[in-house]
Design an enzyme around this catalytic site. Structure first.
Site, mmCIF file in Angstrom:
data_model
loop_
_atom_site.group_PDB
_atom_site.id
_atom_site.type_symbol
_atom_site.label_atom_id
_atom_site.label_comp_id
_atom_site.label_asym_id
_atom_site.label_seq_id
_atom_site.Cartn_x
_atom_site.Cartn_y
_atom_site.Cartn_z
ATOM 1 N N ASP A 89 16.891 42.085 42.849
ATOM 2 C CA ASP A 89 17.269 41.276 42.827
ATOM 3 C C ASP A 89 18.741 41.119 43.123
ATOM 4 O OD1 ASP A 89 18.341 42.488 40.749
ATOM 5 O OD2 ASP A 89 17.618 41.609 39.116
ATOM 6 N N GLY A 90 19.319 42.387 43.484
ATOM 7 C CA GLY A 90 20.840 41.969 43.723
ATOM 8 C C GLY A 90 21.270 42.799 42.854
ATOM 9 N N GLU A 91 21.214 43.052 41.886
ATOM 10 C CA GLU A 91 22.393 44.323 40.400
ATOM 11 C C GLU A 91 22.468 45.502 40.843
ATOM 12 O OE1 GLU A 91 19.804 43.808 36.916
ATOM 13 O OE2 GLU A 91 20.060 41.818 36.322
ATOM 14 N N ASP B 152 58.678 38.790 51.233
ATOM 15 C CA ASP B 152 59.110 37.581 49.962
ATOM 16 C C ASP B 152 59.913 38.190 48.782
ATOM 17 O OD1 ASP B 152 57.530 39.142 48.580
ATOM 18 O OD2 ASP B 152 55.797 38.461 49.112
ATOM 19 N N LYS C 229 59.887 32.732 51.923
ATOM 20 C CA LYS C 229 58.120 32.817 51.683
ATOM 21 C C LYS C 229 57.880 31.873 51.261
ATOM 22 C CE LYS C 229 54.112 35.272 50.310
ATOM 23 N NZ LYS C 229 53.610 36.411 49.931
ATOM 24 N N ARG D 155 53.606 30.544 49.620
ATOM 25 C CA ARG D 155 52.602 30.089 50.102
ATOM 26 C C ARG D 155 52.008 29.449 50.324
ATOM 27 N NH1 ARG D 155 48.780 33.612 50.825
ATOM 28 N NH2 ARG D 155 49.701 35.425 50.493
ATOM 29 N N ASP E 34 55.282 46.238 51.778
ATOM 30 C CA ASP E 34 55.488 45.229 50.797
ATOM 31 C C ASP E 34 54.035 46.002 50.344
ATOM 32 O OD1 ASP E 34 54.578 43.036 49.369
ATOM 33 O OD2 ASP E 34 53.756 41.216 51.088
HETATM 34 C C1 R5P Z 1 51.932 38.513 47.450
HETATM 35 O O1 R5P Z 1 53.269 38.793 46.596
HETATM 36 C C2 R5P Z 1 51.864 40.340 48.096
HETATM 37 O O2 R5P Z 1 52.848 40.829 48.003
HETATM 38 C C3 R5P Z 1 51.499 40.090 49.300
HETATM 39 O O3 R5P Z 1 52.884 39.677 50.392
HETATM 40 C C4 R5P Z 1 50.724 39.252 49.519
HETATM 41 O O4 R5P Z 1 49.565 39.252 48.869
HETATM 42 C C5 R5P Z 1 49.588 39.029 51.075
HETATM 43 O O5 R5P Z 1 48.870 38.647 51.278
HETATM 44 P P1 R5P Z 1 48.689 38.556 53.021
HETATM 45 O O6 R5P Z 1 48.527 39.374 54.066
HETATM 46 O O7 R5P Z 1 47.281 37.407 52.680
HETATM 47 O O8 R5P Z 1 49.991 36.884 53.274
#
Ligand code: R5P
Length: 320
Positions: free
Chosen positions: A39-41, A177, A200, A202, A226
């Site tokens: 069942d996927g468990e 960002d 940035k 989102r 990042d």
């Molecule tokens: C956001 O604050 C993180 O530090 C990354 O910049 C972000 O999660 C990257 O996500 P994606 O590659 O989808 O832009």
């Protein structure tokens, strides 16, 4: 606490990393069984005796995230019921860390839910590599230890980028960002390059819009840093903003966790990213971008060694 024998258990998301961590500790991973019921468990079974042992479960929680989390909960419960004295979840990449607060009414705090489930599964302590949110420790009710891949990634960048600070066409370290502003400073402390930040916003799960670039990037070669790459949207937009602002030369990216979801690899290659430097916290899918992978096994082995012996992490800890 006088810890019993040190034991390492590999979750299915981190088999290679757990093995290299265990090797660094002079151990082998505990024998275990993972299977699917019809069942996927998920069904897990630990084969070794663990009574009064100090157990470390290694499981990153990249995609398929829910499966890897559930497996971690089950492994922790199994270790607890097998008599482990202490169960530590070593989760190099911790999912849901971006859901550390509500950004709109009607949302949950996803990270809090995951934290509560870890505790309910009898996890006594959590180890994370470069967690996305500094709020982790206040949200998770078990003790949290963090370690960082930044010095390792900086070493790899030094070898890869091959530019001396202050000579030739300068490199510039870029935060894609504002959330990466502290992180870029940590790279700058290691590498000595100047820093710039891209603004940035989102728009959705995989789309972002970038605004002004703060800092001098014209005529400089960008190294974007990042904590994680998910869909690649953040990086693709950052590259566009940097090129518009006059950055030149091959683009390098460093990230602790390369989730590389869906078309992330194509997105990065299409945006002109030449090299990605990341860790083995997650398996990076095939991509046209040149990928340099830094192993975390030795570092996590040292972290676990110190925790097992009740020693402080000191220089191994991520900046708070
Ligand atoms: C956001 O604050 C993180 O530090 C990354 O910049 C972000 O999660 C990257 O996500 P994606 O590659 O989808 O832009």
């Amino acid at each position: 606490m006088s810890a019993g024998a040190l034991r390492v258990v590999a979750g299915s998301a981190s088999v290679g990393l757990a093995a290299s961590m265990a090797e660094a500790l002079g151990l082998e991973c505990v024998a275990r069984e993972l299977e699917r019921f019809p069942d996927g468990e998920i069904h897990v079974r630990l084969h070794d005796e663990m009574r009064d042992d100090d157990v470390y479960l290694v499981q990153s929680t990249g995609p398929p995230t829910q499966e890897h989390l559930t497996e971690l909960f089950l492994l922790a419960d199994a270790a607890h019921r097998a008599g482990a004295l202490r169960v530590t979840a070593v989760v190099p990449y911790l999912a849901y860390a971006r859901q550390d607060r509500r950004t709109a009414t009607g949302e949950p705090v996803g990270l809090r839910v995951v934290a509560d489930l870890l505790r309910a599964s009898h996890v006594d302590r959590l180890v994370v590599v470069d967690p996305h949110t500094p709020a982790l420790e206040s949200i998770v009710s078990v003790p949290v230890e963090t370690t960082t891949a930044v010095p390792l990634l900086a070493d790899a960048l030094r070898a890869e980028v091959d530019i001396d600070p202050g000579s030739g066409p300068d490199a510039v370290l870029v935060a894609p960002d504002l959330g990466a502003a502290k992180l870029v400073d940590r790279y700058a402390a290691e590498l000595g390059y100047d820093v710039a930040i891209v603004r940035k916003t989102r728009l959705s799960g995989d789309e972002v819009a970038t605004g002004a670039v703060v800092g001098e990037v014209a005529g400089r070669r960008p190294i974007i840093v990042d904590d994680m790459i998910s869909t690649g949207g953040t990086l693709a937009s950052a590259v566009e903003a940097l090129v518009d602002a006059g950055a030149t030369g091959p683009v390098t990216v460093a990230a602790s966790h390369g989730l590389m979801v869906g078309p992330a690899g194509d997105r990065l290659a299409g945006a002109g990213v030449a090299t990605l430097v990341t860790t083995d916290s997650l398996e990076v899918p095939e991509t046209d971008v040149h990928v340099v992978t830094v192993g975390l096994g030795d570092r996590l082995g040292e972290v676990v060694h110190r925790l097992h012996h009740g020693q402080p992490l000191d220089e191994l800890a991520a900046h708070r």
